[in-house]
Design a protein around this motif. Structure first.
Motif, PDB file in Angstrom:
ATOM      1  N   UNK A 279      45.612  36.824  46.674  1.00 56.15           N
ATOM      2  CA  UNK A 279      43.660  36.265  46.303  1.00 56.15           C
ATOM      3  C   UNK A 279      43.914  36.514  44.631  1.00 56.15           C
ATOM      4  N   UNK A 280      43.302  35.941  44.014  1.00 55.35           N
ATOM      5  CA  UNK A 280      43.015  36.632  42.670  1.00 55.35           C
ATOM      6  C   UNK A 280      41.539  37.233  42.824  1.00 55.35           C
ATOM      7  N   UNK A 281      42.094  38.549  41.541  1.00 54.55           N
ATOM      8  CA  UNK A 281      40.659  39.828  40.952  1.00 54.55           C
ATOM      9  C   UNK A 281      40.629  39.185  39.806  1.00 54.55           C
ATOM     10  N   UNK A 282      39.722  39.458  39.875  1.00 57.15           N
ATOM     11  CA  UNK A 282      39.396  38.848  37.950  1.00 57.15           C
ATOM     12  C   UNK A 282      37.777  40.608  37.866  1.00 57.15           C
ATOM     13  N   UNK A 283      38.493  41.878  37.058  1.00 58.11           N
ATOM     14  CA  UNK A 283      37.733  42.552  36.565  1.00 58.11           C
ATOM     15  C   UNK A 283      36.747  42.235  35.046  1.00 58.11           C
ATOM     16  N   UNK A 284      35.532  41.453  35.114  1.00 58.76           N
ATOM     17  CA  UNK A 284      35.346  41.592  33.464  1.00 58.76           C
ATOM     18  C   UNK A 284      35.168  42.751  32.938  1.00 58.76           C
ATOM     19  N   UNK A 285      34.872  43.163  31.414  1.00 60.28           N
ATOM     20  CA  UNK A 285      34.384  44.010  31.250  1.00 60.28           C
ATOM     21  C   UNK A 285      33.611  44.331  30.318  1.00 60.28           C
TER      22      UNK A 285
END
Length: 121
Positions: free
Chosen positions: A115-121
């Motif tokens: 499962x994709x986890x994307x954390x944006x700054x």
């Protein structure tokens, strides 16, 4: 046959939280160890957290104090609560279970689909 289904990934801002779940179903006698791995683009897959049948846990240094692994043996489910997320936590997260099957009573290693986890700054 055993199936693993993951859920809970997504896009979140830095500092946010996500909770991943991985449910195992099928011919299961006992789940010995439940692990969460992750793989960032261009990097090797790494162990993030692990939990034994007895509830002992182990974490990668990079996530200690921010992530919590837990399991519900009655539901054959492992969770990963991720708090204070950082851009460096971005990647595909996989559950990995060591399962003794009820039809063969042998130990097998199973992987979730990721499962994709994307954390944006």
């Amino acid at each position: 046959q055993v199936q693993l289904v993951e859920s809970g990934g997504g896009l979140v801002q830095a500092g946010g939280s996500l909770r991943l779940s991985c449910v195992a179903s099928g011919s299961i006698s006992t789940i010995i160890v439940m692990n969460w791995y992750r793989q960032a683009p261009g990097k090797q897959r790494e162990l993030v957290a692990a939990i034994t049948m007895g509830g002992e846990t182990n974490y990668a240094d990079s996530v200690k104090g921010r992530f919590t692994i837990s399991r519900d043996n009655a539901k054959n489910t492992v969770y990963l609560q991720m708090n204070s997320l950082k851009p460096g936590d971005t990647g595909v997260y996989y559950c990995n279970l060591d399962i003794v099957r009820s039809d063969t009573y042998r130990l097998y290693h199973y992987w979730g689909q990721g499962t994709q986890v994307t954390v944006s700054s």
